[in-house]
Design a protein around this motif. Sequence first.
Motif, short mmCIF file in Angstrom:
data_model
loop_
_atom_site.label_atom_id
_atom_site.label_comp_id
_atom_site.label_asym_id
_atom_site.label_seq_id
_atom_site.Cartn_x
_atom_site.Cartn_y
_atom_site.Cartn_z
N HIS A 98 5.63 -2.16 16.27
CA HIS A 98 6.87 -3.15 16.32
C HIS A 98 8.06 -2.60 16.50
N GLU A 150 7.13 -12.95 16.80
CA GLU A 150 8.79 -12.61 17.10
C GLU A 150 8.58 -12.06 18.61
N HIS A 196 5.93 -8.19 13.13
CA HIS A 196 7.01 -8.49 12.46
C HIS A 196 6.75 -8.82 10.70
N GLU A 197 7.66 -8.43 9.95
CA GLU A 197 7.46 -8.36 8.64
C GLU A 197 7.22 -9.76 7.99
ZN ZN Z 1 10.56 -7.88 13.97
#
Ligand code: ZN
Length: 246
Positions: A98, A150, A196-197
């Motif tokens: 990512h 995202e 994405h986190e």
């Molecule tokens: Zn991200």
Amino acid sequence: MNVTIWNEFRHERESEEVKAVYPDGIHAALAKHLESVDGLVVRTATLDEPENGLPQDLVDKTDVMLWWGHKAHGDVADETVDRVQAAVQRGMGLIVLHSGHFSKPFKRLLGTTCGLVWREDDMHERLWVVDPTHPIAAGIDRYIEVPHSEMYGEFFDVPTPDELVFVSWFAGGEVFRSGMVWKRGYGKVFYFRPGHETYPIYRQPEVLRVITNAIGYLGEATRPTVTGIGNAPNAKVSAEAARSSE
Ligand code: ZN
């Protein structure tokens, strides 16, 4: 096979939103799955440990390294980047996940800006398998659906890959080369986009399957089948061998 999962591990400690998804850090979520895979010895390392968690002896015994970072790329010491780059060139596999597209080791190994376009709009993503015979896509159907993601879009400024495995489509209309392999020296680099986190993507079975496949594929690269002068992973040994044969 020895696997080292490197994580920046800052955002999970600072943000309640991120902590809610990955309470022990993204590295711990990935380790939890990989520890259940036969034949893998899994270690984790994080940015704020001494030597960024990656002293030479750990790097030396790593067959495949995973790299996740997104807000503190600049805090990674150049000496750490040197060690990771040299290890890949000697045969270590590196899986960059990512937002690791902007990490120092990835940019160093690829030699381009690694820039892309992005948008946080919670859209869904479909990762199409564009090389169904590739070992990294083993066990995956025609595509992987990531319900909340995202967006990353082209142009992604990376060198033309040696192998293209996945291309993402996003509900916003964009496409993105989301699974690519480059050879660097005796090693390989695999970039894999999802993760994405604030989304639990690293608990999604198909995503974990791809990461596990990639570990197997890149780990094989540490065992060249051809040996001899000019094929030794250590260039210094090659040079000495060449001199002694004169
Ligand atoms: Zn991200």
